[in-house]
Design a protein around this motif. Structure first.
Motif, PDB file in Angstrom:
ATOM      1  N   ALA A  15       1.190  11.359  14.004  1.00 41.11           N
ATOM      2  CA  ALA A  15       2.132  10.492  13.192  1.00 41.11           C
ATOM      3  C   ALA A  15       1.528   9.042  13.039  1.00 41.11           C
ATOM      4  N   ALA A  16       0.520   8.607  13.692  1.00 42.13           N
ATOM      5  CA  ALA A  16       0.231   7.314  13.544  1.00 42.13           C
ATOM      6  C   ALA A  16      -1.427   7.158  13.648  1.00 42.13           C
ATOM      7  N   PHE A  17      -1.994   6.265  14.467  1.00 43.11           N
ATOM      8  CA  PHE A  17      -3.446   6.133  14.432  1.00 43.11           C
ATOM      9  C   PHE A  17      -4.049   6.374  15.821  1.00 43.11           C
ATOM     10  N   GLY A  18      -3.099   6.807  16.723  1.00 41.05           N
ATOM     11  CA  GLY A  18      -3.316   7.267  18.090  1.00 41.05           C
ATOM     12  C   GLY A  18      -2.908   5.924  18.835  1.00 41.05           C
ATOM     13  N   ALA A  19      -3.162   5.974  20.150  1.00 47.04           N
ATOM     14  CA  ALA A  19      -2.618   4.759  20.973  1.00 47.04           C
ATOM     15  C   ALA A  19      -3.360   4.734  21.980  1.00 47.04           C
ATOM     16  N   ARG A  20      -3.407   3.317  22.666  1.00 46.73           N
ATOM     17  CA  ARG A  20      -4.131   2.925  23.891  1.00 46.73           C
ATOM     18  C   ARG A  20      -3.228   3.657  25.058  1.00 46.73           C
ATOM     19  N   PRO A  21      -3.702   3.825  26.157  1.00 48.24           N
ATOM     20  CA  PRO A  21      -3.152   4.633  27.350  1.00 48.24           C
ATOM     21  C   PRO A  21      -2.024   3.643  27.619  1.00 48.24           C
ATOM     22  N   ASP A  22      -2.084   2.276  27.555  1.00 47.29           N
ATOM     23  CA  ASP A  22      -0.718   1.234  27.882  1.00 47.29           C
ATOM     24  C   ASP A  22       0.405   1.474  26.889  1.00 47.29           C
ATOM     25  N   GLU A  23      -0.071   1.690  25.607  1.00 50.50           N
ATOM     26  CA  GLU A  23       0.966   2.043  24.588  1.00 50.50           C
ATOM     27  C   GLU A  23       1.590   3.381  24.708  1.00 50.50           C
ATOM     28  N   ILE A  24       0.934   4.412  25.053  1.00 49.75           N
ATOM     29  CA  ILE A  24       1.474   5.684  25.326  1.00 49.75           C
ATOM     30  C   ILE A  24       2.491   5.558  26.304  1.00 49.75           C
ATOM     31  N   GLU A  25       2.049   4.862  27.560  1.00 51.55           N
ATOM     32  CA  GLU A  25       3.093   4.755  28.687  1.00 51.55           C
ATOM     33  C   GLU A  25       4.492   4.172  28.152  1.00 51.55           C
ATOM     34  N   ASN A  26       4.127   2.835  27.332  1.00 52.84           N
ATOM     35  CA  ASN A  26       5.453   2.099  26.874  1.00 52.84           C
ATOM     36  C   ASN A  26       6.148   3.216  26.139  1.00 52.84           C
ATOM     37  N   TYR A  27       5.589   4.044  24.989  1.00 52.80           N
ATOM     38  CA  TYR A  27       6.440   5.059  24.292  1.00 52.80           C
ATOM     39  C   TYR A  27       7.107   6.102  25.244  1.00 52.80           C
ATOM     40  N   LEU A  28       6.266   6.359  26.452  1.00 55.34           N
ATOM     41  CA  LEU A  28       6.959   7.378  27.086  1.00 55.34           C
ATOM     42  C   LEU A  28       8.277   6.945  27.861  1.00 55.34           C
ATOM     43  N   ARG A  29       8.457   5.421  28.332  1.00 54.03           N
ATOM     44  CA  ARG A  29       9.473   4.893  28.893  1.00 54.03           C
ATOM     45  C   ARG A  29      10.686   4.761  27.745  1.00 54.03           C
ATOM     46  N   GLN A  30      10.052   4.769  26.747  1.00 51.08           N
ATOM     47  CA  GLN A  30      11.152   4.583  25.650  1.00 51.08           C
ATOM     48  C   GLN A  30      11.656   6.092  25.389  1.00 51.08           C
ATOM     49  N   GLY A  31      10.903   7.356  25.537  1.00 52.22           N
ATOM     50  CA  GLY A  31      11.406   8.407  25.262  1.00 52.22           C
ATOM     51  C   GLY A  31      10.644   9.260  24.011  1.00 52.22           C
ATOM     52  N   PHE A  32      10.739  10.275  23.950  1.00 55.69           N
ATOM     53  CA  PHE A  32      10.094  11.249  22.876  1.00 55.69           C
ATOM     54  C   PHE A  32      11.095  11.005  21.664  1.00 55.69           C
ATOM     55  N   GLU A  33      12.253  11.140  21.642  1.00 59.54           N
ATOM     56  CA  GLU A  33      13.045  11.026  20.634  1.00 59.54           C
ATOM     57  C   GLU A  33      13.183   9.734  19.890  1.00 59.54           C
ATOM     58  N   ALA A  34      13.338   8.686  20.700  1.00 55.16           N
ATOM     59  CA  ALA A  34      13.215   7.213  20.472  1.00 55.16           C
ATOM     60  C   ALA A  34      12.081   7.062  19.833  1.00 55.16           C
ATOM     61  N   THR A  35      10.871   7.434  20.150  1.00 60.56           N
ATOM     62  CA  THR A  35       9.568   7.230  19.398  1.00 60.56           C
ATOM     63  C   THR A  35       9.516   7.713  18.162  1.00 60.56           C
ATOM     64  N   VAL A  36       9.787   9.227  18.058  1.00 59.28           N
ATOM     65  CA  VAL A  36       9.991   9.682  16.600  1.00 59.28           C
ATOM     66  C   VAL A  36      10.764   8.895  15.853  1.00 59.28           C
ATOM     67  N   ASP A  37      12.049   8.544  16.217  1.00 59.48           N
ATOM     68  CA  ASP A  37      12.986   7.750  15.422  1.00 59.48           C
ATOM     69  C   ASP A  37      12.284   6.427  14.764  1.00 59.48           C
ATOM     70  N   GLN A  38      11.531   5.919  15.692  1.00 55.62           N
ATOM     71  CA  GLN A  38      11.037   4.373  15.440  1.00 55.62           C
ATOM     72  C   GLN A  38       9.734   4.753  14.416  1.00 55.62           C
ATOM     73  N   LEU A  39       8.925   5.793  14.549  1.00 58.40           N
ATOM     74  CA  LEU A  39       8.072   6.072  13.655  1.00 58.40           C
ATOM     75  C   LEU A  39       8.470   6.560  12.337  1.00 58.40           C
ATOM     76  N   LEU A  40       9.572   7.191  12.179  1.00 53.41           N
ATOM     77  CA  LEU A  40      10.029   7.800  10.995  1.00 53.41           C
ATOM     78  C   LEU A  40      10.969   6.572  10.364  1.00 53.41           C
TER      79      LEU A  40
END
Length: 87
Positions: A15-40
């Motif tokens: 859904a994006a251009f990938g992410a660095r490991p630290d960005e993935i960790e930040n998104y994990l703290r945010q949660g999957f559904e919140a990340t999908v909402d943010q992307l959409l």
């Protein structure tokens, strides 16, 4: 079975251009559904201020006659690298 980290990394690759490991960790703290909402709902995410809305030529002004494929590609790659709103 994929781990949450692997699922998030997969989402961000698709859904994006990938992410660095630290960005993935930040998104994990945010949660999957919140990340999908943010992307959409990317209109609610402010764009990075250093991304020009259109390609620039050497003098910094926009002039369609001064653009070539190199300027356009550089501009697009810059957006892909720096954007906060990949969709």
């Amino acid at each position: 079975m994929p781990t949450p980290y692997q699922k998030m990394a997969h989402l961000l690759r698709r859904a994006a251009f990938g992410a660095r490991p630290d960005e993935i960790e930040n998104y994990l703290r945010q949660g999957f559904e919140a990340t999908v909402d943010q992307l959409l709902n990317y209109d609610s995410t402010p764009e990075a201020p250093n991304i020009p809305a259109q390609p620039q030529v050497s003098n910094g002004a926009f002039d369609i006659r001064g653009l070539d494929i190199e300027h356009i590609c550089t501009w697009w790659l810059d957006i892909m690298i720096k954007t906060r709103r990949p969709m």
